[in-house]
Write a protein that holds these residues in place. Sequence first.
Motif, short mmCIF file in Angstrom:
data_model
loop_
_atom_site.label_atom_id
_atom_site.label_comp_id
_atom_site.label_asym_id
_atom_site.label_seq_id
_atom_site.Cartn_x
_atom_site.Cartn_y
_atom_site.Cartn_z
N MET A 1 0.83 -1.20 0.00
CA MET A 1 0.00 0.00 0.00
C MET A 1 0.86 1.25 0.00
N GLY A 2 0.31 2.34 -0.56
CA GLY A 2 0.96 3.63 -0.53
C GLY A 2 0.02 4.65 0.09
N GLN A 3 0.48 5.88 0.18
CA GLN A 3 -0.33 6.91 0.82
C GLN A 3 -0.44 8.17 -0.04
N ASN B 1 5.99 5.49 0.85
CA ASN B 1 6.22 5.78 2.26
C ASN B 1 6.10 7.29 2.44
N ALA B 2 4.92 7.76 2.81
CA ALA B 2 4.65 9.20 2.86
C ALA B 2 5.48 9.91 3.93
N PHE B 3 5.77 9.21 5.03
CA PHE B 3 6.55 9.85 6.10
C PHE B 3 7.98 10.11 5.64
N ALA B 4 8.56 9.16 4.93
CA ALA B 4 9.90 9.36 4.38
C ALA B 4 9.88 10.45 3.33
N PHE C 1 1.54 18.24 8.33
CA PHE C 1 1.55 17.09 7.43
C PHE C 1 0.42 16.14 7.83
N LYS C 2 -0.28 15.63 6.82
CA LYS C 2 -1.39 14.72 7.11
C LYS C 2 -1.54 13.68 6.01
N ILE C 3 -1.80 12.43 6.41
CA ILE C 3 -2.12 11.36 5.46
C ILE C 3 -3.59 11.49 5.10
#
Length: 234
Positions: free
Chosen positions: A1-3, A22-25, A58-60
């Motif tokens: 999965m991705g974001q 990897n949205a955080f990275a 920042f938000k997913i």
Amino acid sequence: MGQIYKIKNIENGMVYIGSAKNAFARFDTHMSQLENGKHYNQELQADFNDLGKDSFEFKIIDEVDERYLRWKELDNIFGYDQLYKIYNVITDKDKIVYAVCRYLSNQGWRFRIDYKVKVKGKRMNINLVTLVNDSLFYFNLRDKRYIDEKSEKNNELKLEHIKHEEKYDGYVRKYLLDMDYNGMPWPVEWKIDQVLDYIKWMENSKLLNGVVVPIHWDEEDLKNAEALEEANVS
């Protein structure tokens, strides 16, 4: 999965929407570029310089299948209720790809867009791949005039990869965009219509004996070479 994620300027409401495995990275990369004054989005960089890191959050937004990351990113950008408050630079290519993918999604077809692959040691970007009427369709968003020998070879490598990936042994339909007409740039709406018309034509046709024909034809219509030639011309 991705974001799918967004970076929001809490001072003026502007947002940047992106996608990543990897949205955080990816967010850490954005922050590093911004802090070093090297971010590719000039408007976002300017606001960061003026307001500082604490003015951004920042938000997913969503988690999606990696195959649909770019599509869902575009869907969130174009579906944003205040498009004028988007940092993202929207190009003609984005508008065309979004219109095409929205159509394919509404039709329920499986597709992938703007994903990177490594073929024979080369990193390449594949614009759009979809399966229509059992025919694989490869869409290369590039002006026909600028297809040289190198890009043709790269396209062949991409097609080999796509066929292997999709376990497909038939004919791959390849489409190149006419970006202008008689030396004059086409409005983006015309380009979108051009691509959608081609895809709709694909919906109503099939590959028979190596020739693309209307879907209601059968082999009786193509008994002889003259019929094959007429079908090929039309």
